[in-house]
Design a protein around this motif. Structure first.
Motif, PDB file in Angstrom:
ATOM      1  N   ARG A  56      27.681 -41.909  -6.641  1.00 23.06           N
ATOM      2  CA  ARG A  56      26.532 -41.027  -6.871  1.00 23.06           C
ATOM      3  C   ARG A  56      25.227 -41.808  -6.945  1.00 23.06           C
ATOM      4  O   ARG A  56      24.509 -41.786  -7.931  1.00 23.06           O
ATOM      5  CB  ARG A  56      26.705 -40.255  -8.178  1.00 23.06           C
ATOM      6  CG  ARG A  56      27.776 -39.180  -8.122  1.00 23.06           C
ATOM      7  CD  ARG A  56      27.834 -38.498  -9.456  1.00 23.06           C
ATOM      8  NE  ARG A  56      28.824 -37.437  -9.484  1.00 23.06           N
ATOM      9  CZ  ARG A  56      29.204 -36.827 -10.594  1.00 23.06           C
ATOM     10  NH1 ARG A  56      28.711 -37.185 -11.752  1.00 23.06           N
ATOM     11  NH2 ARG A  56      30.098 -35.861 -10.571  1.00 23.06           N
ATOM     12  N   PHE A 115      26.755 -20.628  -5.130  1.00 22.25           N
ATOM     13  CA  PHE A 115      27.850 -21.545  -4.835  1.00 22.25           C
ATOM     14  C   PHE A 115      28.722 -20.970  -3.724  1.00 22.25           C
ATOM     15  O   PHE A 115      29.015 -19.776  -3.719  1.00 22.25           O
ATOM     16  CB  PHE A 115      28.747 -21.761  -6.063  1.00 22.25           C
ATOM     17  CG  PHE A 115      28.083 -22.438  -7.224  1.00 22.25           C
ATOM     18  CD1 PHE A 115      28.028 -23.816  -7.314  1.00 22.25           C
ATOM     19  CD2 PHE A 115      27.524 -21.684  -8.242  1.00 22.25           C
ATOM     20  CE1 PHE A 115      27.432 -24.438  -8.394  1.00 22.25           C
ATOM     21  CE2 PHE A 115      26.925 -22.288  -9.325  1.00 22.25           C
ATOM     22  CZ  PHE A 115      26.874 -23.684  -9.402  1.00 22.25           C
ATOM     23  N   SER A 137      33.103 -26.807  -5.133  1.00 24.97           N
ATOM     24  CA  SER A 137      32.142 -26.430  -4.091  1.00 24.97           C
ATOM     25  C   SER A 137      32.616 -26.865  -2.714  1.00 24.97           C
ATOM     26  O   SER A 137      33.228 -27.934  -2.544  1.00 24.97           O
ATOM     27  CB  SER A 137      30.782 -27.063  -4.375  1.00 24.97           C
ATOM     28  OG  SER A 137      30.062 -26.337  -5.327  1.00 24.97           O
ATOM     29  N   TYR A 138      32.332 -26.016  -1.748  1.00 28.53           N
ATOM     30  CA  TYR A 138      32.488 -26.365  -0.340  1.00 28.53           C
ATOM     31  C   TYR A 138      31.145 -26.052   0.303  1.00 28.53           C
ATOM     32  O   TYR A 138      30.813 -24.895   0.546  1.00 28.53           O
ATOM     33  CB  TYR A 138      33.611 -25.565   0.318  1.00 28.53           C
ATOM     34  CG  TYR A 138      33.961 -26.054   1.705  1.00 28.53           C
ATOM     35  CD1 TYR A 138      34.848 -27.106   1.886  1.00 28.53           C
ATOM     36  CD2 TYR A 138      33.393 -25.485   2.833  1.00 28.53           C
ATOM     37  CE1 TYR A 138      35.171 -27.572   3.154  1.00 28.53           C
ATOM     38  CE2 TYR A 138      33.705 -25.939   4.103  1.00 28.53           C
ATOM     39  CZ  TYR A 138      34.589 -26.980   4.262  1.00 28.53           C
ATOM     40  OH  TYR A 138      34.899 -27.439   5.523  1.00 28.53           O
ATOM     41  N   ASP A 139      30.352 -27.094   0.524  1.00 27.45           N
ATOM     42  CA  ASP A 139      28.954 -26.895   0.890  1.00 27.45           C
ATOM     43  C   ASP A 139      28.800 -26.659   2.385  1.00 27.45           C
ATOM     44  O   ASP A 139      29.413 -27.352   3.208  1.00 27.45           O
ATOM     45  CB  ASP A 139      28.114 -28.109   0.475  1.00 27.45           C
ATOM     46  CG  ASP A 139      28.054 -28.265  -1.032  1.00 27.45           C
ATOM     47  OD1 ASP A 139      28.102 -27.233  -1.719  1.00 27.45           O
ATOM     48  OD2 ASP A 139      27.975 -29.407  -1.513  1.00 27.45           O
ATOM     49  N   ALA A 158      21.873 -24.088   2.600  1.00 32.16           N
ATOM     50  CA  ALA A 158      21.403 -24.728   1.369  1.00 32.16           C
ATOM     51  C   ALA A 158      20.373 -23.839   0.698  1.00 32.16           C
ATOM     52  O   ALA A 158      19.442 -23.349   1.325  1.00 32.16           O
ATOM     53  CB  ALA A 158      20.796 -26.085   1.686  1.00 32.16           C
ATOM     54  N   ARG A 183      19.501 -26.856  -5.192  1.00 31.04           N
ATOM     55  CA  ARG A 183      20.844 -27.268  -4.809  1.00 31.04           C
ATOM     56  C   ARG A 183      21.781 -27.220  -6.010  1.00 31.04           C
ATOM     57  O   ARG A 183      21.490 -27.788  -7.057  1.00 31.04           O
ATOM     58  CB  ARG A 183      20.803 -28.671  -4.235  1.00 31.04           C
ATOM     59  CG  ARG A 183      22.161 -29.203  -3.792  1.00 31.04           C
ATOM     60  CD  ARG A 183      22.043 -30.610  -3.231  1.00 31.04           C
ATOM     61  NE  ARG A 183      23.356 -31.140  -2.889  1.00 31.04           N
ATOM     62  CZ  ARG A 183      24.152 -31.755  -3.751  1.00 31.04           C
ATOM     63  NH1 ARG A 183      23.757 -31.899  -4.995  1.00 31.04           N
ATOM     64  NH2 ARG A 183      25.322 -32.232  -3.380  1.00 31.04           N
ATOM     65  N   CYS A 184      22.922 -26.552  -5.849  1.00 27.91           N
ATOM     66  CA  CYS A 184      23.937 -26.461  -6.895  1.00 27.91           C
ATOM     67  C   CYS A 184      25.274 -26.889  -6.298  1.00 27.91           C
ATOM     68  O   CYS A 184      25.675 -26.373  -5.255  1.00 27.91           O
ATOM     69  CB  CYS A 184      24.057 -25.029  -7.437  1.00 27.91           C
ATOM     70  SG  CYS A 184      22.507 -24.308  -7.994  1.00 27.91           S
ATOM     71  N   HIS A 185      25.928 -27.830  -6.948  1.00 29.17           N
ATOM     72  CA  HIS A 185      27.225 -28.300  -6.466  1.00 29.17           C
ATOM     73  C   HIS A 185      28.190 -28.320  -7.640  1.00 29.17           C
ATOM     74  O   HIS A 185      27.893 -28.903  -8.681  1.00 29.17           O
ATOM     75  CB  HIS A 185      27.116 -29.698  -5.863  1.00 29.17           C
ATOM     76  CG  HIS A 185      28.421 -30.213  -5.317  1.00 29.17           C
ATOM     77  ND1 HIS A 185      28.820 -29.984  -4.014  1.00 29.17           N
ATOM     78  CD2 HIS A 185      29.415 -30.927  -5.896  1.00 29.17           C
ATOM     79  CE1 HIS A 185      30.012 -30.536  -3.822  1.00 29.17           C
ATOM     80  NE2 HIS A 185      30.393 -31.111  -4.948  1.00 29.17           N
ATOM     81  N   ARG A 186      29.339 -27.669  -7.464  1.00 32.99           N
ATOM     82  CA  ARG A 186      30.333 -27.617  -8.530  1.00 32.99           C
ATOM     83  C   ARG A 186      31.438 -28.623  -8.222  1.00 32.99           C
ATOM     84  O   ARG A 186      32.150 -28.506  -7.219  1.00 32.99           O
ATOM     85  CB  ARG A 186      30.917 -26.201  -8.651  1.00 32.99           C
ATOM     86  CG  ARG A 186      31.998 -26.089  -9.711  1.00 32.99           C
ATOM     87  CD  ARG A 186      32.455 -24.662  -9.890  1.00 32.99           C
ATOM     88  NE  ARG A 186      31.621 -23.958 -10.841  1.00 32.99           N
ATOM     89  CZ  ARG A 186      31.367 -22.661 -10.797  1.00 32.99           C
ATOM     90  NH1 ARG A 186      31.858 -21.933  -9.815  1.00 32.99           N
ATOM     91  NH2 ARG A 186      30.623 -22.095 -11.704  1.00 32.99           N
ATOM     92  N   VAL A 192      29.022 -29.352 -13.100  1.00 30.28           N
ATOM     93  CA  VAL A 192      28.160 -29.039 -11.959  1.00 30.28           C
ATOM     94  C   VAL A 192      27.040 -30.068 -11.862  1.00 30.28           C
ATOM     95  O   VAL A 192      26.641 -30.695 -12.848  1.00 30.28           O
ATOM     96  CB  VAL A 192      27.553 -27.618 -12.064  1.00 30.28           C
ATOM     97  CG1 VAL A 192      28.625 -26.573 -12.018  1.00 30.28           C
ATOM     98  CG2 VAL A 192      26.710 -27.489 -13.316  1.00 30.28           C
ATOM     99  N   GLU A 193      26.562 -30.209 -10.644  1.00 37.37           N
ATOM    100  CA  GLU A 193      25.393 -31.050 -10.358  1.00 37.37           C
ATOM    101  C   GLU A 193      24.280 -30.128  -9.874  1.00 37.37           C
ATOM    102  O   GLU A 193      24.476 -29.342  -8.941  1.00 37.37           O
ATOM    103  CB  GLU A 193      25.738 -32.077  -9.286  1.00 37.37           C
ATOM    104  CG  GLU A 193      24.591 -32.997  -8.920  1.00 37.37           C
ATOM    105  CD  GLU A 193      24.977 -33.965  -7.815  1.00 37.37           C
ATOM    106  OE1 GLU A 193      25.416 -35.083  -8.143  1.00 37.37           O
ATOM    107  OE2 GLU A 193      24.856 -33.596  -6.625  1.00 37.37           O
TER     108      GLU A 193
END
Length: 717
Positions: A269, A354, A374-376, A381, A385-388, A411-412
């Motif tokens: 990261r 998400f 998450s599957y981005d 987008a 931005r939200c990523h689990r 989450v990020e």
């Protein structure tokens, strides 16, 4: 609480077991050497799709299993495809932005071009802004966009029919147009507000991005691998305490030790140096009054998921079922791609979007795990931005229809727009979207469903008005629809755009319009108006103030100071404040009008939602008939802690309260209150909102807020 898998194996299973388990984990997370990666990369440049013979040859050369070779090439191809997608998506976005901005500039220029002699638009045939030239230019721009889209389709594998829209440019906070309001003799009634200028919701399904997604077999294979790895990570996180989990210094909640997490699950990261990126992690466990199979069934159905969490999930949709799982009702092995929006009930907080993989697995008899990861899709987008990372829950069956649920959120978040100051502490503390809020909401809703299933109740609890259990269930269904409608009306989803009026405080009054065509609402044009403000009073005391019929005349502007009496009461949970009431106002000319009200409370916050309903409609519901066609236009309040640490001697002394079920705000020195009204502007779908109506709703909310502050002895500024 630690759970074992497969009949043993918690933290207390012995040193030998831990040592062997550690060895297995080390083997599972094998890292290729630099020489192996160099040889694989060289082969990938020559042949991205090696056949079985080539894979076996590489396996012998590099001392790797053929399965490892196969997975490496699969992952490398997926990575390359994602890189191409990102690059071409950026090019498409830039091209689309350029086209939209040029068209906006042309439209704005057209508005400003006038003839010097008459003050009207120019009429010369060779003008640059000639309509025909504009049409030709638009055709050329569309052809150019199609050309770029076809290039991108070679990499993405499908044509791009629609790109993410550019946000409209607003000249002012509220765009008004002059128009007739239908006054006598054709007189103009003043400025009116065009419905198209306030982007409201409608009864039709909005054009959401998940409707454009088409999955290939390679996508599904990759999703299966991601879900399996996510499930493994979730189980390890839920089974391990130290060194992965720490107690928060402010509220003793479980939060991840990110350094140890990175060592156990390395992802590189480096982008965390971005100051706008935050990690939110939390874990909570508790007992729920619903059996495990019923919970699993509701979690794996997107419609039931929204019904179970109406205050958190503003929208959910199953895009595709990747695998349906084993035969039977356990859903073990089921994998779905889902889209969901999560909300805080205030127009000041944007929703979090998400795309997730939801994977369900039965670990052993009576124990299920459900993971969300998450599957981005880069082309979809969102603005923030939200990523689990792997999140979810363990559900353990218990006797007498109960379950123990351990919930984890990880989450990020990238905050591309500043968080409103009122909600900064609540969101940064992780309380706004954390595991404790999910679990508290789940416990409250399960209690509600349990009350719904009870065949009868004491006569005093029903006030002697509701004649039968069917009548009770019908009233509870009507109240639930009212609460769900209220939560939807406050949503900041992409299909619900708010406009800010210059108002009474730094927040202002937010408004939006929508055309109501739903059978559950009055037909016509509905105006939603809301504002949020802070009070130095505990959430529990604010909640008690709103639900007490004796103090209603102090804040209910529409009651004209008249007292109300509760004529029917249905318990809706273990907390006495969670209930459904039917209220009757005294000394009013509308004797056939009653107020349906539901109040609900848990550790994360509370709601008081109410709606005027005429007597014949209430009688229909109380008799046990279907209440789905009774029109409702609810208003009400949401109350949540402000997320600030307790301050000794501050507020109203809430900081000394213990953290018991239903005692909200125990980690907060004050409350965030959202006031929201829905008003039927006109029964005509084509009606426009005039300035008088805007002023009326602005004054209504301002007066309500001032009266609340005065009643609770808070300063009005």
């Amino acid at each position: 609480m630690e759970f074992g898998i497969g009949g043993g194996g918690g933290s207390g299973s012995g040193g030998d077991h831990d040592a062997s388990d550690s060895q297995r984990r080390k083997k599972r997370y094998h890292r290729h050497t630099a020489n192996q990666i160099q040889r694989l990369e060289s082969m990938f440049k020559e042949c991205p799709h090696p056949d079985e013979k080539q894979r076996l040859q590489l396996s012998r050369e590099l001392a790797l299993a053929p399965r490892q070779i196969k997975f490496w090439f699969q992952n490398r191809r997926t990575q390359m495809k994602a890189q191409h997608e990102r690059a071409d998506n950026c090019a498409l976005r830039a091209e689309n932005d350029k086209i939209r901005c040029e068209n906006i500039a042309i439209r704005e220029a057209l508005k400003n071009v006038i003839c010097p002699s008459c003050g009207g638009p120019p009429v010369t045939e060779d003008s640059y802004f000639d309509e025909q030239k504009l049409r030709m230019e638009n055709v050329q721009l569309k052809e150019e966009l199609d050309r770029v889209s076809s290039v991108a389709a070679k990499y993405i594998g499908r044509p791009i029919s629609q790109l993410p829209p550019v946000q409209p440019i607003h000249v002012s906070s509220l765009d008004l147009t002059m128009g007739s309001f239908g006054g006598p003799s054709g007189l103009s009634g003043g400025p009116s507000l065009d419905l198209d200028l306030l982007h409201g919701s409608s009864s039709t399904v909005p054009n959401l991005p998940f409707q454009q997604i088409v999955l290939s077999e390679m996508d599904k294979s990759l999703m299966t691998d991601i879900a399996a790895n996510a499930m493994e990570e979730l189980l390890r996180l839920l089974q391990t305490n130290d060194p992965l989990w720490l107690k928060s210094s402010t509220d003793s909640r479980d939060v991840l030790n990110l350094d140890n997490y990175e060592r156990m699950f390395p992802r590189g990261r480096g982008h965390l140096k971005n100051p706008n990126i935050r990690i939110e992690s939390s874990r909570e466990s508790g007992v729920v009054i619903m059996n495990a199979l019923a919970l699993v069934d509701m979690f794996t159905d997107s419609n039931k998921w929204v019904e179970l969490f109406p205050t958190i999930v503003s929208m959910a949709k199953t895009i595709e079922v990747i695998t349906s799982g084993m035969m039977g009702s356990s859903h073990s092995g089921s994998l779905q791609l889902m889209y969901e929006e999560l909300q805080v009930l205030s127009p000041l907080v944007p929703t979090r979007e998400f795309y997730i993989l939801r994977y369900c697995q039965q670990i052993e008899q009576g124990l299920w795990a459900i993971v969300n990861v998450s599957y981005d899709f880069p082309q979809f987008a969102s603005q923030g931005r939200c990523h689990r990372f792997p999140s979810g829950c363990l559900i353990q069956d218990m006797p007498n229809g109960y379950s123990k649920v351990t919930w984890m959120e990880h989450v990020e978040i990238e905050d591309r727009t500043p968080i409103h100051p009122l909600y900064r502490d609540l969101i940064h503390s992780g309380m706004a979207f954390g595991a404790d809020r999910w679990l508290a909401s789940l416990q409250r809703m399960c209690e509600r469903f349990a009350c719904l299933m009870v065949s009868g109740g004491p006569a005093r609890d029903l006030g002697g008005v509701i004649p039968s259990p069917d009548g009770k269930r019908s009233m509870m269904k009507l109240a639930l629809r009212m609460v769900n409608s209220f939560c939807t009306s406050i949503s900041t989803s992409n299909s619900h755009r708010w406009t800010t009026l210059s108002g009474m405080n730094d927040v202002g009054v937010r408004v939006k319009l929508h055309k109501s065509m739903d059978s559950g609402q009055p037909n016509g044009v509905v105006l939603n108006a809301a504002t949020t403000f802070w009070l130095p009073v505990s959430p529990q005391n604010v909640f008690n103030f709103f639900r007490d019929e004796r103090t209603r005349s102090q804040w209910d502007v529409l009651s004209n100071g008249n007292a109300v009496q509760e004529v029917a009461h249905i318990a809706n949970g273990s907390h006495p404040g969670s209930c459904i009431s039917v209220l009757r106002a005294f000394n009013t000319s509308q004797n056939n009008m009653l107020i349906l009200q539901e109040s609900c409370v848990d550790n994360s916050g509370s709601l008081v939602v109410y709606c005027p309903v005429d007597l014949p409609a209430i009688n229909i519901a109380m008799s046990g008939e279907d209440p789905s066609y009774i029109p409702l236009l609810p208003s009400g309040f949401t109350i949540s802690p402000d997320g600030r640490p307790d301050q000794v001697g501050g507020g109203d002394g809430a900081s000394t309260s213990s953290n018991t079920h239903g005692n909200i705000g125990t980690r907060s020195s004050g409350s965030l209150i959202t006031v929201a009204f829905q008003i039927l502007v006109s029964s005509l779908p084509s009606a426009k909102l005039n300035m008088e109506s805007v002023t009326t709703v602005n004054n209504l909310i301002s007066t309500t807020v001032q009266q609340i502050k005065a009643s609770l002895n808070c300063p009005s500024s």
